[in-house]
Every structure is written in C-alpha cells, then in structure tokens.
Design a protein around this motif. Structure first.
Motif, PDB file in Angstrom:
ATOM      1  N   PRO A  14       0.800  -1.238   0.000  1.00 28.67           N
ATOM      2  CA  PRO A  14       0.000   0.000   0.000  1.00 28.67           C
ATOM      3  C   PRO A  14       0.827   1.280   0.000  1.00 28.67           C
ATOM      4  O   PRO A  14       0.398   2.291  -0.553  1.00 28.67           O
ATOM      5  N   ALA A  15       2.015   1.266   0.598  1.00 28.88           N
ATOM      6  CA  ALA A  15       2.824   2.480   0.700  1.00 28.88           C
ATOM      7  C   ALA A  15       3.875   2.586  -0.404  1.00 28.88           C
ATOM      8  O   ALA A  15       4.613   3.574  -0.468  1.00 28.88           O
ATOM      9  N   ASP A  16       3.943   1.606  -1.286  1.00 27.86           N
ATOM     10  CA  ASP A  16       4.980   1.587  -2.321  1.00 27.86           C
ATOM     11  C   ASP A  16       4.600   2.454  -3.517  1.00 27.86           C
ATOM     12  O   ASP A  16       3.418   2.577  -3.865  1.00 27.86           O
ATOM     13  N   LYS A  17       5.600   3.017  -4.165  1.00 25.90           N
ATOM     14  CA  LYS A  17       5.399   3.694  -5.437  1.00 25.90           C
ATOM     15  C   LYS A  17       5.190   2.635  -6.516  1.00 25.90           C
ATOM     16  O   LYS A  17       6.020   1.742  -6.683  1.00 25.90           O
ATOM     17  N   VAL A  18       4.097   2.715  -7.237  1.00 26.51           N
ATOM     18  CA  VAL A  18       3.785   1.731  -8.273  1.00 26.51           C
ATOM     19  C   VAL A  18       4.421   2.171  -9.585  1.00 26.51           C
ATOM     20  O   VAL A  18       4.173   3.274 -10.072  1.00 26.51           O
ATOM     21  N   VAL A  19       5.264   1.302 -10.136  1.00 24.17           N
ATOM     22  CA  VAL A  19       5.940   1.581 -11.397  1.00 24.17           C
ATOM     23  C   VAL A  19       5.760   0.396 -12.334  1.00 24.17           C
ATOM     24  O   VAL A  19       5.308  -0.677 -11.942  1.00 24.17           O
ATOM     25  N   TRP A  20       6.129   0.588 -13.590  1.00 25.81           N
ATOM     26  CA  TRP A  20       6.060  -0.485 -14.575  1.00 25.81           C
ATOM     27  C   TRP A  20       7.200  -1.466 -14.310  1.00 25.81           C
ATOM     28  O   TRP A  20       8.369  -1.068 -14.219  1.00 25.81           O
ATOM     29  N   VAL A  21       6.860  -2.723 -14.158  1.00 28.41           N
ATOM     30  CA  VAL A  21       7.876  -3.749 -13.935  1.00 28.41           C
ATOM     31  C   VAL A  21       7.770  -4.787 -15.050  1.00 28.41           C
ATOM     32  O   VAL A  21       6.721  -5.376 -15.268  1.00 28.41           O
ATOM     33  N   GLY A  22       8.847  -4.966 -15.756  1.00 28.15           N
ATOM     34  CA  GLY A  22       8.882  -5.915 -16.856  1.00 28.15           C
ATOM     35  C   GLY A  22       9.987  -6.923 -16.684  1.00 28.15           C
ATOM     36  O   GLY A  22      10.326  -7.316 -15.560  1.00 28.15           O
ATOM     37  N   ALA A  23      10.600  -7.308 -17.785  1.00 32.06           N
ATOM     38  CA  ALA A  23      11.577  -8.393 -17.779  1.00 32.06           C
ATOM     39  C   ALA A  23      12.841  -8.069 -16.990  1.00 32.06           C
ATOM     40  O   ALA A  23      13.538  -8.972 -16.542  1.00 32.06           O
ATOM     41  N   ARG A  24      13.138  -6.777 -16.808  1.00 32.45           N
ATOM     42  CA  ARG A  24      14.380  -6.399 -16.115  1.00 32.45           C
ATOM     43  C   ARG A  24      14.173  -6.067 -14.644  1.00 32.45           C
ATOM     44  O   ARG A  24      15.130  -5.677 -13.962  1.00 32.45           O
ATOM     45  N   GLY A  92      11.306  -1.430 -21.980  1.00 37.20           N
ATOM     46  CA  GLY A  92      12.179  -0.411 -22.553  1.00 37.20           C
ATOM     47  C   GLY A  92      12.295   0.824 -21.688  1.00 37.20           C
ATOM     48  O   GLY A  92      12.603   0.750 -20.502  1.00 37.20           O
ATOM     49  N   SER A  93      12.019   1.981 -22.275  1.00 36.62           N
ATOM     50  CA  SER A  93      12.161   3.255 -21.559  1.00 36.62           C
ATOM     51  C   SER A  93      11.077   3.460 -20.503  1.00 36.62           C
ATOM     52  O   SER A  93      11.161   4.403 -19.711  1.00 36.62           O
ATOM     53  N   TRP A  94      10.057   2.597 -20.483  1.00 33.68           N
ATOM     54  CA  TRP A  94       8.995   2.713 -19.477  1.00 33.68           C
ATOM     55  C   TRP A  94       9.320   1.938 -18.196  1.00 33.68           C
ATOM     56  O   TRP A  94       8.653   2.128 -17.174  1.00 33.68           O
ATOM     57  N   GLU A  95      10.291   1.064 -18.259  1.00 36.10           N
ATOM     58  CA  GLU A  95      10.623   0.191 -17.130  1.00 36.10           C
ATOM     59  C   GLU A  95      10.965   1.019 -15.889  1.00 36.10           C
ATOM     60  O   GLU A  95      11.709   2.007 -15.956  1.00 36.10           O
ATOM     61  N   ALA A  96      10.376   0.609 -14.743  1.00 37.98           N
ATOM     62  CA  ALA A  96      10.648   1.214 -13.435  1.00 37.98           C
ATOM     63  C   ALA A  96      10.192   2.668 -13.328  1.00 37.98           C
ATOM     64  O   ALA A  96      10.667   3.411 -12.474  1.00 37.98           O
ATOM     65  N   ARG A  97       9.232   3.073 -14.172  1.00 39.00           N
ATOM     66  CA  ARG A  97       8.690   4.423 -14.110  1.00 39.00           C
ATOM     67  C   ARG A  97       7.186   4.357 -13.873  1.00 39.00           C
ATOM     68  O   ARG A  97       6.518   3.404 -14.256  1.00 39.00           O
ATOM     69  N   SER A  98       6.654   5.404 -13.262  1.00 39.58           N
ATOM     70  CA  SER A  98       5.222   5.451 -12.962  1.00 39.58           C
ATOM     71  C   SER A  98       4.431   5.878 -14.190  1.00 39.58           C
ATOM     72  O   SER A  98       4.977   6.421 -15.161  1.00 39.58           O
ATOM     73  N   ASN A  99       3.115   5.661 -14.148  1.00 37.23           N
ATOM     74  CA  ASN A  99       2.243   6.132 -15.222  1.00 37.23           C
ATOM     75  C   ASN A  99       2.407   7.636 -15.443  1.00 37.23           C
ATOM     76  O   ASN A  99       2.444   8.113 -16.588  1.00 37.23           O
ATOM     77  N   GLU A 100       2.478   8.384 -14.348  1.00 32.82           N
ATOM     78  CA  GLU A 100       2.580   9.836 -14.444  1.00 32.82           C
ATOM     79  C   GLU A 100       3.872  10.252 -15.132  1.00 32.82           C
ATOM     80  O   GLU A 100       3.890  11.182 -15.964  1.00 32.82           O
ATOM     81  N   GLU A 101       4.963   9.581 -14.825  1.00 34.73           N
ATOM     82  CA  GLU A 101       6.248   9.898 -15.442  1.00 34.73           C
ATOM     83  C   GLU A 101       6.240   9.576 -16.935  1.00 34.73           C
ATOM     84  O   GLU A 101       6.784  10.326 -17.759  1.00 34.73           O
ATOM     85  N   ILE A 102       5.608   8.467 -17.292  1.00 37.67           N
ATOM     86  CA  ILE A 102       5.533   8.079 -18.698  1.00 37.67           C
ATOM     87  C   ILE A 102       4.645   9.047 -19.477  1.00 37.67           C
ATOM     88  O   ILE A 102       4.975   9.471 -20.588  1.00 37.67           O
ATOM     89  N   ARG A 103       3.505   9.410 -18.890  1.00 35.44           N
ATOM     90  CA  ARG A 103       2.601  10.361 -19.556  1.00 35.44           C
ATOM     91  C   ARG A 103       3.291  11.704 -19.798  1.00 35.44           C
ATOM     92  O   ARG A 103       3.087  12.351 -20.837  1.00 35.44           O
ATOM     93  N   ALA A 104       4.108  12.127 -18.843  1.00 37.81           N
ATOM     94  CA  ALA A 104       4.797  13.406 -18.991  1.00 37.81           C
ATOM     95  C   ALA A 104       5.766  13.379 -20.167  1.00 37.81           C
ATOM     96  O   ALA A 104       6.029  14.412 -20.787  1.00 37.81           O
ATOM     97  N   GLU A 105       6.275  12.204 -20.493  1.00 35.42           N
ATOM     98  CA  GLU A 105       7.243  12.093 -21.590  1.00 35.42           C
ATOM     99  C   GLU A 105       6.575  11.842 -22.943  1.00 35.42           C
ATOM    100  O   GLU A 105       6.914  12.488 -23.944  1.00 35.42           O
ATOM    101  N   VAL A 106       5.613  10.903 -22.986  1.00 35.44           N
ATOM    102  CA  VAL A 106       5.069  10.485 -24.291  1.00 35.44           C
ATOM    103  C   VAL A 106       3.646  10.973 -24.541  1.00 35.44           C
ATOM    104  O   VAL A 106       3.120  10.803 -25.649  1.00 35.44           O
ATOM    105  N   GLY A 107       3.003  11.545 -23.534  1.00 35.87           N
ATOM    106  CA  GLY A 107       1.622  11.989 -23.688  1.00 35.87           C
ATOM    107  C   GLY A 107       0.634  10.906 -23.314  1.00 35.87           C
ATOM    108  O   GLY A 107       1.008   9.755 -23.043  1.00 35.87           O
TER     109      GLY A 107
END
Length: 208
Positions: A14-24, A92-107
């Motif tokens: 519950p207290a963790d920052k949720v990020v994209w987690v993939g193969a790496r 790729g470039s989304w790995e270990a980043r939040s939705n908000e961080e990705i939206r700020a970069e790619v829209g």
C-alpha cells in the motif's frame, strides 16, 4: 484439456510507489500477492481442477506464485516448468517508471492506447515485440500439448503484458484483454485449439 492462466500476485504494498515492472525488474511477491496465489490454489480445489503441471515465467513474482499453488496442491517441485516464453515484456524506456512519469514524456494517447486498447507502443524499446510474444506463446502451446495428456489441467503463470497479447490472439476485445493481479482465465482445449471459457475472473469463479 483445461488450461488455466494465472496472473501473478501483487508486488507492491500500500505504501509503495507503483511503477512499470517488466523483464528487467525482478520483484518478490508482497504479502497480498502471496494471499492471492493461495486464493488461486483454493479456487482450483473448489472447482475440482487439480493441476498436473505448472508452466511459469522465470521471474520471482511468477515463480513464487507457481510455488505457492503447487505446494497447496501437493505437487512436487519437478511439476513446475520455468519457461522464457512466459517472461514479462521488457518495457524499454517505461521500465521502473510510474504512469505519471511516462505520460509526462510520451503523452496520454500512447499509454492509453496500450492500457485501454492493447496497442503496442512504437519507439519505446519494448522487446521482444508483439509478434515475438505470440510466437513464444504458440511454441509453449506445442510443448504443453506434447508433455501433457489431452484431459489434463495445466496452469500457466505469467504477467499482464503477456496475457494481453494472448487475449488478442484468442479474439478477445481490447477492452476485455487485461488480466488483474491474482486473476485467472480458463481455456478449454480440443484437438484443434483453445476456446475461452472465462477471462480475468476471480479464482472463486472457476468451474469445470
């Protein structure tokens, strides 16, 4: 054949920052995730679906989910088969980043296209590519058919990204393709292929 697809349990508390987690990104299940895996085992038992073999991705979150289900059903460790064909997508470039961080970069459109419409984002470095994921899935199905009896109950434990593309290959709509953590899908096999009996349901909803 009953093919039960299982998305691994939660890897964030519950207290963790949720990020994209993939193969790496190789995270352990948190307590809630272990509870979700146990709920899958209980749902299978309630439905009379005792697995004879479990195929799982090699990352800890999928492996641990498989191990909990296997132990609850009294299966030996040798009945868990780890397969790179079930490894999560490298985001790729989304790995270990939040939705908000990705939206700020790619829209918004690029990320919404994937999350709402299962459209693969180009130019973001995702691997092995949509065609590569489906090729791996078809290769795994051949292996499952070869290694299990026609009336077996077989589990496949993987991640949402993989299952989204499998859903598309099975003819499900993009809106229905997502698989929640700890959720299951139920495929019925015959001599020609697999049909979808249920997708993205709670384990308690499983039935023969």
């Amino acid at each position: 054949m009953h093919l039960i697809l299982v998305r691994h349990g939660n890897t964030f508390g519950p207290a963790d920052k949720v990020v994209w987690v993939g193969a790496r990104t190789d995270l352990d299940l948190v307590e809630k995730g272990r509870e979700q895996a146990a709920a899958v085992a209980a749902g299978l038992a309630r439905a009379g679906l005792r697995p004879s073999r479990i195929y799982a991705g090699p990352l800890k979150r999928t492996r641990q989910t498989a191990e909990i289900i296997s132990a609850d059903h009294g299966l030996e460790a040798s009945h868990i088969v780890l397969s790179d064909d079930l490894r999560e997508i490298d985001y790729g470039s989304w790995e270990a980043r939040s939705n908000e961080e990705i939206r700020a970069e790619v829209g918004d459109q690029v990320i919404d296209d994937w999350q709402k419409r299962s459209i693969w984002p180009e130019g973001c470095g995702w691997q092995p590519g949509e065609a590569g994921v489906i090729t791996g899935w078809k290769r795994l199905l051949v292996r499952i058919r070869k290694e299990n009896a026609d009336d077996s109950v077989v589990l496949v434990v993987s991640s949402n990204g993989i299952f989204r593309l499998i859903a598309k290959s099975l003819g499900l709509s993009a809106a229905a393709a997502k698989m929640n953590t700890g959720a299951v899908a139920h495929l019925i096999g015959d001599g020609f292929g697999f049909s979808v009996k249920a997708w993205n349901v709670a384990p308690a909803e499983l039935s023969l």
